[in-house]
Write an enzyme that holds these catalytic residues in place. Structure first.
Site, PDB file in Angstrom:
ATOM      1  N   SER A  12       0.807  -1.221   0.000  1.00  0.00           N
ATOM      2  CA  SER A  12       0.000   0.000   0.000  1.00  0.00           C
ATOM      3  C   SER A  12       0.844   1.277   0.000  1.00  0.00           C
ATOM      4  CB  SER A  12      -0.942   0.000   1.207  1.00  0.00           C
ATOM      5  OG  SER A  12      -0.191  -0.103   2.402  1.00  0.00           O
ATOM      6  N   ASP A  17      10.463   0.345  -3.144  1.00  0.00           N
ATOM      7  CA  ASP A  17       9.577  -0.623  -2.491  1.00  0.00           C
ATOM      8  C   ASP A  17       9.217  -0.133  -1.093  1.00  0.00           C
ATOM      9  OD1 ASP A  17       8.109  -2.934  -2.043  1.00  0.00           O
ATOM     10  OD2 ASP A  17       9.755  -4.312  -2.488  1.00  0.00           O
ATOM     11  N   GLU A  56      10.666  -9.599  -4.443  1.00  0.00           N
ATOM     12  CA  GLU A  56      11.139  -8.298  -3.938  1.00  0.00           C
ATOM     13  C   GLU A  56      12.638  -8.357  -3.640  1.00  0.00           C
ATOM     14  OE1 GLU A  56       7.242  -6.322  -1.807  1.00  0.00           O
ATOM     15  OE2 GLU A  56       8.437  -7.712  -0.642  1.00  0.00           O
TER      16      GLU A  56
HETATM   17  C1  5RP Z   1       5.134  -6.952   0.473  1.00  0.00           C
HETATM   18  C2  5RP Z   1       6.042  -6.044   1.212  1.00  0.00           C
HETATM   19  C3  5RP Z   1       5.545  -4.656   1.450  1.00  0.00           C
HETATM   20  O1  5RP Z   1       6.441  -3.744   0.912  1.00  0.00           O
HETATM   21  C4  5RP Z   1       5.432  -4.458   2.931  1.00  0.00           C
HETATM   22  O2  5RP Z   1       4.598  -5.490   3.461  1.00  0.00           O
HETATM   23  C5  5RP Z   1       4.853  -3.091   3.283  1.00  0.00           C
HETATM   24  O3  5RP Z   1       3.536  -3.027   2.826  1.00  0.00           O
HETATM   25  P1  5RP Z   1       2.618  -1.761   3.104  1.00  0.00           P
HETATM   26  O4  5RP Z   1       3.268  -0.613   2.407  1.00  0.00           O
HETATM   27  O5  5RP Z   1       1.284  -2.147   2.523  1.00  0.00           O
HETATM   28  O6  5RP Z   1       2.566  -1.567   4.592  1.00  0.00           O
HETATM   29  O7  5RP Z   1       7.132  -6.358   1.604  1.00  0.00           O
HETATM   30  O8  5RP Z   1       5.657  -8.252   0.434  1.00  0.00           O
END
Ligand code: 5RP
Length: 233
Positions: A31, A89, A111
């Site tokens: 998100s 990311d 990732e």
């Molecule tokens: C997905 C991830 C995301 O970058 C991590 O979970 C953070 O997500 P968000 O921005 O929705 O809190 O590693 O595998």
């Protein structure tokens, strides 16, 4: 500023500072990463950015890029050749060494492949993700071949972790990753050394990858509720 506004702000700021026309980009999941992807889409549509080649880290990101018309490739594509200029990311937690836990969205495998194939790495978070240490708060995801569920669980317990199998939502049984594996979410009683533990966990037979990201020094963009974006690197 609420958390969603902070997520939007940090993603946009990272794109504005780091993304240039002609770049080969890794695009993250979650998100906070998705608003950054949307901003890249908007800049491409306006012509402010051109000739972006994007490698998505998940189905979520690929679908978003398809909607936005961002040209998609795989790391193996001839045009990409296995290396990227920059990956942007999100993260679940970031410590003062800029080590991260990732994989809350279950996409940690690609990732990490994408991050470790990038010359530059940017992490976009809101202030709630900044922590003093990793491993005792947000659970560390470990992607595991399903046949090794019990043996890996025992081995992780031997490293001092409490282990929980990640269960699906609106799907009975475990979450199955985009690569056909299960996820074990683990928490340590005492904070481990994330760099040593990243390697140690990956030595267990049946572990595909874990969510400690310690081999890069990312530029971290952290949005605060007062509307500022702190840059750490
Ligand atoms: C997905 C991830 C995301 O970058 C991590 O979970 C953070 O997500 P968000 O921005 O929705 O809190 O590693 O595998």
């Amino acid at each position: 500023m609420d958390q969603q506004q902070m997520k939007e702000l940090t993603g946009r700021r990272a794109v504005e500072i780091l993304v240039k026309s002609g770049m080969k980009l890794g695009l993250g999941t979650g998100s906070t990463a998705i608003p950054a992807v949307r901003h890249i889409g908007a800049l491409l549509a306006r012509g402010t950015l051109q000739d972006i080649l994007a490698v998505p880290t998940s189905f979520q990101t690929a679908i978003e890029c398809e909607k936005l018309g961002i040209p998609l490739f795989s790391l193996n594509s001839r045009e990409i050749g296995g290396s990227l200029d920059l990956t942007i990311d999100g993260a679940d937690e970031v410590d003062p060494n800029l080590y991260c836990i990732k994989g809350g969205g279950g996409a940690l495998l690609v990732e990490k492949i994408t991050a470790y194939a990038s010359r530059a790495y940017a992490i976009v978070v809101d202030e709630t993700k900044l922590t003093a240490n990793l491993g005792t708060g947000f659970p560390l995801p470990v992607e595991v071949v399903s046949e090794a569920r019990v043996t890996v669980t025992r081995a992780l317990e031997g490293l001092g972790a409490k282990v929980v199998l990640r269960e699906g939502v609106r799907k009975a049984g475990p979450v199955i990753t985009e690569h056909g594996n299960i996820l074990l979410d683990i928490r340590f009683r005492e904070p481990p050394d994330p760099a040593a533990m990243e390697n140690e966990i990956n030595r267990i037979p049946g572990v595909v990858e874990n969510g400690f990201f310690t081999r890069l020094r990312p530029t971290v963009f952290a949005a605060h509720s007062d509307g500022s974006v702190e840059v750490r690197n």
